[in-house]
Design a protein around this motif. Sequence first.
Motif, PDB file in Angstrom:
ATOM      1  N   ASP A 213     -15.838 -11.674  -0.526  1.00 30.78           N
ATOM      2  CA  ASP A 213     -15.384 -10.369  -0.993  1.00 30.78           C
ATOM      3  C   ASP A 213     -14.955  -9.477   0.176  1.00 30.78           C
ATOM      4  N   PRO A 214     -14.318  -8.343  -0.145  1.00 25.12           N
ATOM      5  CA  PRO A 214     -13.928  -7.399   0.913  1.00 25.12           C
ATOM      6  C   PRO A 214     -15.149  -6.788   1.590  1.00 25.12           C
ATOM      7  N   GLU A 215     -14.905  -6.218   2.762  1.00 28.94           N
ATOM      8  CA  GLU A 215     -15.920  -5.427   3.442  1.00 28.94           C
ATOM      9  C   GLU A 215     -15.369  -4.027   3.672  1.00 28.94           C
ATOM     10  N   THR A 216     -16.255  -3.058   3.781  1.00 30.35           N
ATOM     11  CA  THR A 216     -15.850  -1.669   3.971  1.00 30.35           C
ATOM     12  C   THR A 216     -16.708  -1.022   5.053  1.00 30.35           C
ATOM     13  N   VAL A 217     -16.134  -0.029   5.692  1.00 28.11           N
ATOM     14  CA  VAL A 217     -16.861   0.812   6.645  1.00 28.11           C
ATOM     15  C   VAL A 217     -16.596   2.267   6.275  1.00 28.11           C
ATOM     16  N   GLU A 218     -17.658   3.026   6.155  1.00 32.68           N
ATOM     17  CA  GLU A 218     -17.560   4.459   5.900  1.00 32.68           C
ATOM     18  C   GLU A 218     -18.152   5.187   7.099  1.00 32.68           C
ATOM     19  N   THR A 219     -17.378   6.085   7.704  1.00 33.44           N
ATOM     20  CA  THR A 219     -17.795   6.731   8.950  1.00 33.44           C
ATOM     21  C   THR A 219     -17.687   8.240   8.849  1.00 33.44           C
TER      22      THR A 219
ATOM     23  N   TRP B 202     -14.577  12.455   7.832  1.00 29.81           N
ATOM     24  CA  TRP B 202     -15.188  11.406   7.019  1.00 29.81           C
ATOM     25  C   TRP B 202     -14.069  10.494   6.545  1.00 29.81           C
ATOM     26  N   GLY B 203     -14.271   9.191   6.677  1.00 29.64           N
ATOM     27  CA  GLY B 203     -13.228   8.269   6.269  1.00 29.64           C
ATOM     28  C   GLY B 203     -13.776   6.895   5.951  1.00 29.64           C
ATOM     29  N   ARG B 204     -12.964   6.108   5.241  1.00 29.50           N
ATOM     30  CA  ARG B 204     -13.331   4.749   4.857  1.00 29.50           C
ATOM     31  C   ARG B 204     -12.278   3.776   5.364  1.00 29.50           C
ATOM     32  N   GLY B 205     -12.752   2.591   5.689  1.00 26.86           N
ATOM     33  CA  GLY B 205     -11.867   1.492   6.051  1.00 26.86           C
ATOM     34  C   GLY B 205     -12.169   0.288   5.188  1.00 26.86           C
ATOM     35  N   PHE B 206     -11.177  -0.587   5.046  1.00 20.85           N
ATOM     36  CA  PHE B 206     -11.298  -1.705   4.107  1.00 20.85           C
ATOM     37  C   PHE B 206     -10.627  -2.935   4.706  1.00 20.85           C
ATOM     38  N   LYS B 207     -11.305  -4.064   4.607  1.00 18.38           N
ATOM     39  CA  LYS B 207     -10.722  -5.359   4.962  1.00 18.38           C
ATOM     40  C   LYS B 207     -10.910  -6.288   3.775  1.00 18.38           C
ATOM     41  N   SER B 208      -9.812  -6.858   3.281  1.00 20.28           N
ATOM     42  CA  SER B 208      -9.892  -7.625   2.045  1.00 20.28           C
ATOM     43  C   SER B 208     -10.664  -8.916   2.239  1.00 20.28           C
TER      44      SER B 208
ATOM     45  N   GLU C 183      -7.337 -11.350  -5.893  1.00 18.55           N
ATOM     46  CA  GLU C 183      -6.712 -10.054  -5.658  1.00 18.55           C
ATOM     47  C   GLU C 183      -7.789  -9.029  -5.305  1.00 18.55           C
ATOM     48  N   PHE C 184      -7.411  -8.124  -4.396  1.00 15.48           N
ATOM     49  CA  PHE C 184      -8.348  -7.107  -3.927  1.00 15.48           C
ATOM     50  C   PHE C 184      -7.624  -5.759  -3.915  1.00 15.48           C
ATOM     51  N   GLU C 185      -8.324  -4.715  -4.336  1.00 19.25           N
ATOM     52  CA  GLU C 185      -7.760  -3.369  -4.329  1.00 19.25           C
ATOM     53  C   GLU C 185      -8.800  -2.398  -3.778  1.00 19.25           C
ATOM     54  N   GLU C 186      -8.299  -1.406  -3.066  1.00 20.04           N
ATOM     55  CA  GLU C 186      -9.228  -0.415  -2.507  1.00 20.04           C
ATOM     56  C   GLU C 186      -8.470   0.873  -2.218  1.00 20.04           C
TER      57      GLU C 186
ATOM     58  N   SER D 240       0.839  -1.194   0.000  1.00 19.07           N
ATOM     59  CA  SER D 240       0.000   0.000   0.000  1.00 19.07           C
ATOM     60  C   SER D 240       0.874   1.244   0.000  1.00 19.07           C
ATOM     61  N   ALA D 241       0.308   2.314  -0.515  1.00 20.00           N
ATOM     62  CA  ALA D 241       0.933   3.633  -0.472  1.00 20.00           C
ATOM     63  C   ALA D 241      -0.050   4.591   0.185  1.00 20.00           C
ATOM     64  N   PHE D 242       0.450   5.451   1.069  1.00 26.13           N
ATOM     65  CA  PHE D 242      -0.459   6.289   1.847  1.00 26.13           C
ATOM     66  C   PHE D 242       0.135   7.668   2.077  1.00 26.13           C
TER      67      PHE D 242
END
Length: 738
Positions: free
Chosen positions: A506-512, A480-486, A456-459, A393-395
């Motif tokens: 599939d992946p799951e996501t959380v948007e808060t 506001w932010g998003r999280g991702f679990k592959s 493969e998973f990308e987010e 990942s790059a951040f």
Amino acid sequence: MNRYIKTALLAGAAWSALSSFAMAQDAAPQDGATTVDDVVVTARRRAEVLQDVPIAVTAIGAEALENRGTADITELARTTPSLTLNSARGSNSTLISFIRGVGQQDPLWGFDPGVGLYIDDVYVARPQAAVLDIFDVERIEVLRGPQGTLYGRNTIGGAIKYVTRRIGDESLISMKGAYGSYDQFDAIGTVSGPVSDTVGFSAGVARYLRDGYGTNRNTGTEHYNKDVTAARASVEWTPDDSLFFRLAGDYVKDSSNARHGHREFAPIPANEYDTFAGAGDKNEVETRGISLTGEWQANDWLTLKSVTAYRDGSTRGNIDFDNLPGPILDIPAQYDDDQLSQEFQALMEGDRWSGVAGVFFLDATASGAFDTVVGAFNLTTLTSGSVDTKSWSAFGDFSYDVTDQLSVSVGGRFTHDEKTGTVYRQQYLGIRSPYFGNSSAIPLLPVRTNYTDTKEFEEFTPRVSVTYEITPDLTTYASWGRGFKSGGFDMRGDAIAYPATVDGYDPETVETIELGMKGRLFNNFTFATAVFDSAYEDQQITTQYPSGATITSVVDNVGSSSIRGWEFEGQFRVTDNLVLNGMLSYIDAQFDEFLAYVPTLSGNTTCPTLPGCFIDVADQRDFQNTPEWTGAISGTYTHNFSDGSYLNFTPSAAYRGAYQQFEIAAPLLDQESYWMYDASAVWTSASDRWTVALNGKNLSDERYKTGGYNFPGVPTGNSIIAFYGAPRTYTFSVGVKF
């Protein structure tokens, strides 16, 4: 827009009232007022005053942990909003963690946690041996809400940072011994200090022994005992003012007996900590890690940082699902894991801006095997496999001060995961498979599962926040932010009972979205409060159910849910000698859609397709390990003696609302609301050399459930099994420093 409007309205009244208080305090006289020290945290990978961080963070320092007699990190749940931490069912040292309703109860290899654990800057990929005992620690930070930008990997619920002590300029040797209930005996020794002008060394060893709270009535062996050895060592080298290197290692070995739980269906042992299990009492968990951290302050505005780490672990144990002497439903198991990670960071700071950017790489393998023994059918199902994960990942995250009061932060992270899963599932006629020692077991064809696949998973997970300083002592923020679990592969998947298991999940996501306020009022009251609204999509849920003569698992993306809540924590310094602490949190977590796989309806009009179908049962499901209300209050009173020594007395009470162990209600296992009462007294000599402490935990001797198994029915021995938290205990300890 309704979601955003509702969150804003929920916060509005509280914000207006607190802002009014803040304006009023500027006119209040300050002479003689007591103050609360600023807390510095590294929640955004750079040192910042807690008040300036637009994240809901609880930071607990070493002194507070000592005053409360905190034994391990699971006790943080008694004082931290929206947090659940427990030892996994059937385990002594495997960590189960939930923050704001998001987490992981399934610690099986290949299934990722939803709350990230970090030892210093090193991500710990697996939950085995992650119930960390508290020693040689500087502070612990709990970050709530998705941390998908700066932490990324599997932090959709939040992150827990265990920060160890840096080596000081003076040599220090400390020893601590403790004796307590159930013949508890702890011994901890640490040494640290400079070796030369540029080199420092530290090491610590801890030994934890305790008899069991109960007994295995079948074998006579202690049940719920503790036998743990832990060690840490580090070398720090500072060749000049611009360079710093740290080589650190840690080791944990848990030889506590296997935890089989307590039958909640007849025959029921009278003591909640007793069992009749016959699967075997041997259990051993071992984990170790090494890391190298380097920092180079290139100039006034740029610092470059590298963190290289390797960790591995193994688990060997037995879980008796039926808790009876015979092999009715027994699970011998083993897990193995290893991980190599590398992170590069560039920390930058200008006159009106600051930020961090970097890249992260992880190469990890988690593997294991277990037997599902169903004695009534003389049948064993062997499940084995592995998951190889390569992730990069790059951040980046940058803050800019628009004015002296207004700051804006923008960040993002791109993650690419590649997972290769191997799953094998074979049934045998006989008690245990050849893998677990029964060479005469007869394989039954066909093989239930046998495949290897790669996905493969990308987010991209962004985060935006705005911080406004209402007064120098009061800050509010919106984020506001998003999280991702592959996604991944179900290691228990049965391709005959559920053919789609070979496709993985599939992946799951959380948007808060979150609105928060933190700061100081009237110079002696510090607080932090936040309201949040999370949209949880493609939630990964593990469901296990009896299938013929064995147990079958399904891991699927069941749908979506909404999680809303409010959190408050504060500290009030009443006098120079008395400090009160409190927290309160509320969570409303609801499934909007829950697509459950229903094999039992195959072929009828409700589910006409074979071998099963998915039905939306959202109105029949609730979140696990997520009570609506949690709260705590404590006080620390300091009495100063004439010789310069002092005594800190800290009583506390913690409340936890009712919660379910699983998404499906299980009346015999689900926990009703309860209170927990603790008290600690710590005397410290005038020179700070000696400490003497008496700690009492769970003083009302509350019996509360922390996990369970629910497999009713005759073939499974009506295996309705609960695991309980610790009973009332007392510990007396003496520490000395040289």
